[in-house]
Design a protein around this motif. Structure first.
Motif, PDB file in Angstrom:
ATOM      1  N   VAL A  45       0.691  -0.863   0.368  1.00  0.00           N
ATOM      2  CA  VAL A  45      -0.177  -0.080  -0.259  1.00  0.00           C
ATOM      3  C   VAL A  45       1.041   1.112   0.011  1.00  0.00           C
ATOM      4  N   ALA A  48       2.071   1.343  -3.376  1.00  0.00           N
ATOM      5  CA  ALA A  48       1.763   2.408  -4.806  1.00  0.00           C
ATOM      6  C   ALA A  48       1.587   3.866  -4.781  1.00  0.00           C
ATOM      7  N   PHE A  49       0.898   4.204  -3.197  1.00  0.00           N
ATOM      8  CA  PHE A  49       0.391   5.258  -2.668  1.00  0.00           C
ATOM      9  C   PHE A  49       1.764   6.784  -3.311  1.00  0.00           C
ATOM     10  N   ARG A  50       3.163   6.301  -2.269  1.00  0.00           N
ATOM     11  CA  ARG A  50       4.113   6.940  -2.536  1.00  0.00           C
ATOM     12  C   ARG A  50       4.108   7.492  -4.400  1.00  0.00           C
ATOM     13  N   SER A  51       4.194   5.976  -5.005  1.00  0.00           N
ATOM     14  CA  SER A  51       4.535   6.076  -6.902  1.00  0.00           C
ATOM     15  C   SER A  51       3.358   7.416  -7.354  1.00  0.00           C
ATOM     16  N   ALA A  52       1.763   6.835  -6.572  1.00  0.00           N
ATOM     17  CA  ALA A  52       0.845   8.082  -7.617  1.00  0.00           C
ATOM     18  C   ALA A  52       0.856   9.122  -7.368  1.00  0.00           C
ATOM     19  N   ARG A  53       1.481   8.888  -5.162  1.00  0.00           N
ATOM     20  CA  ARG A  53       2.179  11.068  -4.770  1.00  0.00           C
ATOM     21  C   ARG A  53       2.832  11.443  -5.909  1.00  0.00           C
ATOM     22  N   THR A  55       3.861  11.220  -8.880  1.00  0.00           N
ATOM     23  CA  THR A  55       2.943  11.319 -10.410  1.00  0.00           C
ATOM     24  C   THR A  55       2.011  12.107 -10.162  1.00  0.00           C
ATOM     25  N   ALA A  56       1.785  12.523  -9.370  1.00  0.00           N
ATOM     26  CA  ALA A  56      -0.012  13.083  -9.551  1.00  0.00           C
ATOM     27  C   ALA A  56       0.596  14.239  -8.700  1.00  0.00           C
ATOM     28  N   ALA A  57       1.299  14.366  -8.934  1.00  0.00           N
ATOM     29  CA  ALA A  57       2.383  15.520  -7.632  1.00  0.00           C
ATOM     30  C   ALA A  57       2.939  16.770  -9.124  1.00  0.00           C
ATOM     31  N   ALA A  59       2.101  16.138 -12.216  1.00  0.00           N
ATOM     32  CA  ALA A  59       1.660  16.590 -13.008  1.00  0.00           C
ATOM     33  C   ALA A  59       0.156  17.618 -13.163  1.00  0.00           C
TER      34      ALA A  59
ATOM     35  N   ARG B  49       1.800  21.076  -4.780  1.00  0.00           N
ATOM     36  CA  ARG B  49       1.582  19.716  -5.155  1.00  0.00           C
ATOM     37  C   ARG B  49       1.261  18.723  -4.464  1.00  0.00           C
ATOM     38  N   ALA B  53      -2.363  16.899  -5.375  1.00  0.00           N
ATOM     39  CA  ALA B  53      -2.234  15.116  -6.203  1.00  0.00           C
ATOM     40  C   ALA B  53      -3.033  14.566  -4.923  1.00  0.00           C
ATOM     41  N   ARG B  57      -6.134  12.884  -6.934  1.00  0.00           N
ATOM     42  CA  ARG B  57      -6.372  11.005  -6.364  1.00  0.00           C
ATOM     43  C   ARG B  57      -7.623  10.801  -5.593  1.00  0.00           C
ATOM     44  N   GLN B 129       2.355   8.635 -15.639  1.00  0.00           N
ATOM     45  CA  GLN B 129       0.954   9.230 -15.050  1.00  0.00           C
ATOM     46  C   GLN B 129      -0.238   7.505 -15.184  1.00  0.00           C
ATOM     47  N   SER B 132       0.318   5.260 -13.166  1.00  0.00           N
ATOM     48  CA  SER B 132       0.366   5.452 -11.736  1.00  0.00           C
ATOM     49  C   SER B 132      -0.977   5.149 -11.401  1.00  0.00           C
ATOM     50  N   LEU B 136      -3.259   2.310  -9.086  1.00  0.00           N
ATOM     51  CA  LEU B 136      -4.597   2.265  -7.917  1.00  0.00           C
ATOM     52  C   LEU B 136      -5.507   2.590  -8.174  1.00  0.00           C
ATOM     53  N   TRP B 152      -4.840   7.752   1.402  1.00  0.00           N
ATOM     54  CA  TRP B 152      -3.773   9.004   1.088  1.00  0.00           C
ATOM     55  C   TRP B 152      -2.700  10.163   2.165  1.00  0.00           C
TER      56      TRP B 152
END
Lengths: 171, 201
Positions: A45, A48-53, A55-57, A59, B49, B53, B57, B129, B132, B136, B152
């Motif tokens: 978990v 997954a969340f660190r990776s999502a953070r 990439t989202a940050a 973007a 940022r 995020a 998300r 992106q 990811s 998730l 999160w």
């Protein structure tokens, strides 16, 4: 269902936070995580969340901070204006209510006299000479009240204006 | 990116409710609680940022995340907050954003798709992106808003239970159990996804 955390969770969490999991983790800890459900879930978990953070940050479309700062100033100013105009609105409502009460009171008290006054007027037409005293209502009792009440309404209105002006100067 | 129309006209329903109460403009703001333009620019560059995020998300809607992020910062600037340093300020910002998000989800949908400017649909998507989001996104979509927020804040932002309680407004004692259940749920979903992906290959 047990809520007791695995004693290795803190260690794994620290490695995950530092981005060192699993490369820098000791072999025995990795072997433990492979068999411990709680630690395996934590690793899965968190990764997954660190990776999502990340990439989202990356973007995130950002506006200029100056625009937001000025918008906040504008909103604060509008809120301040609204705050100082509130007393004057109250004063206006109060003055309006007093005027209404005075008007109703005047109408009620002079309704009977008004009828008499109309009959006096008809008599007056028949009279050869005009007597001005007859045009005035016969009763002048409570005349002080009719002066004081509108005066109070006027003071309330002026008070509201004074509060408004004082608040404007403070800003 | 700049908004072509005032935010108030796009999301009128946001300017009321819990978030408004949480960050209502106080009667008198002491000067020391007001952040200057330059100080804010620094804080914004470090916090925007992660906040975007989080909002993107958890809401699964980048356009909404844009609007809520801007609104969160404006309210943050208008509010009288305790001067406990940047960490506390960031926590306060996340709290405002969490409340805004909650208010948005509680309200019935009003915005028409025609009201949204076309440029908002033209989002750039890189391979990273997309990967990811694929990993998730579907799992998060099957969780409740509260679970998404908790997960999160705990695993992406690294907040403690106490800090999560402060941000979400939930009781500190219940965070542990709620987080445990949410983590178990998403772990199962992620494993299922992984298994299905492996089977397809």
């Amino acid at each position: 269902m047990t809520l007791g955390p695995c004693p290795h969770e803190k260690e794994i969490a620290a490695l995950l936070a530092g981005g060192q999991w699993p490369q820098a983790a000791p072999a025995d800890l990795r072997a433990h995580a492979a068999t411990c459900r709680s630690c395996a879930e934590l690793a899965l978990v968190t990764t997954a969340f660190r990776s999502a953070r990340t990439t989202a940050a990356a973007a995130a479309p950002l506006v200029s901070p100056g625009i937001l700062w000025w918008r906040a100033q504008l909103r604060r100013r509008n809120a301040a204006i609204e705050r100082v105009t509130r007393p004057i609105l109250g004063a206006q409502i109060f003055a309006l209510l007093i005027c209404f009460v005075v008007a109703v009171g005047f109408s009620v008290s002079h309704a009977a006299q008004g009828i008499g006054w109309i009959s006096d007027l008809t008599q007056l037409i028949r009279l050869p000479s005009i007597d001005m005293a007859k045009l005035w209502p016969s009763s002048t009792q409570g005349s002080a009240l009719w002066v004081l009440v509108p005066l109070a309404a006027m003071l309330a209105l002026l008070g509201g204006v004074a509060v408004y002006l004082a608040s404007s100067e403070e800003r | 990116m700049s908004l072509p129309m005032p935010l108030e006209s796009i999301l009128p329903s946001l300017f009321a409710g819990e978030a408004f109460r949480a960050a209502a403009i106080p009667a008198e703001l002491p000067p020391e609680t007001l952040m200057g333009n330059e100080a804010f620019a620094g804080f914004y560059s470090r916090s925007a940022r992660p906040l975007w995020a989080y909002l993107a998300r958890v809401s699964a809607d980048p356009t909404l995340a844009d609007d809520l992020m801007q609104e969160s910062f404006v309210r943050f600037l208008c509010a009288a907050r305790p001067d406990d340093g940047e960490v506390a300020a960031r926590r306060y910002l996340f709290r405002i954003a969490t409340n805004l998000l909650r208010d948005h989800w509680r309200r019935p949908r009003q915005a028409s798709i025609e009201e949204i400017p076309e440029e908002f649909f033209a989002t750039v998507s890189t391979a990273a992106q997309s990967d990811s989001r694929i990993v998730l996104g579907p799992a998060l979509a099957r969780l409740t808003l509260r679970d998404r927020q908790l997960l999160w804040l705990a695993y992406a932002e690294g907040y403690s239970h106490h800090e999560i309680a402060e941000v979400t407004g939930l009781a500190s004692a219940s965070i542990r159990l709620l987080l445990f259940r949410a983590r178990r749920r998403i772990a199962v979903l992620l494993r299922d996804q992984d298994t299905q992906g492996g089977n397809r290959q």
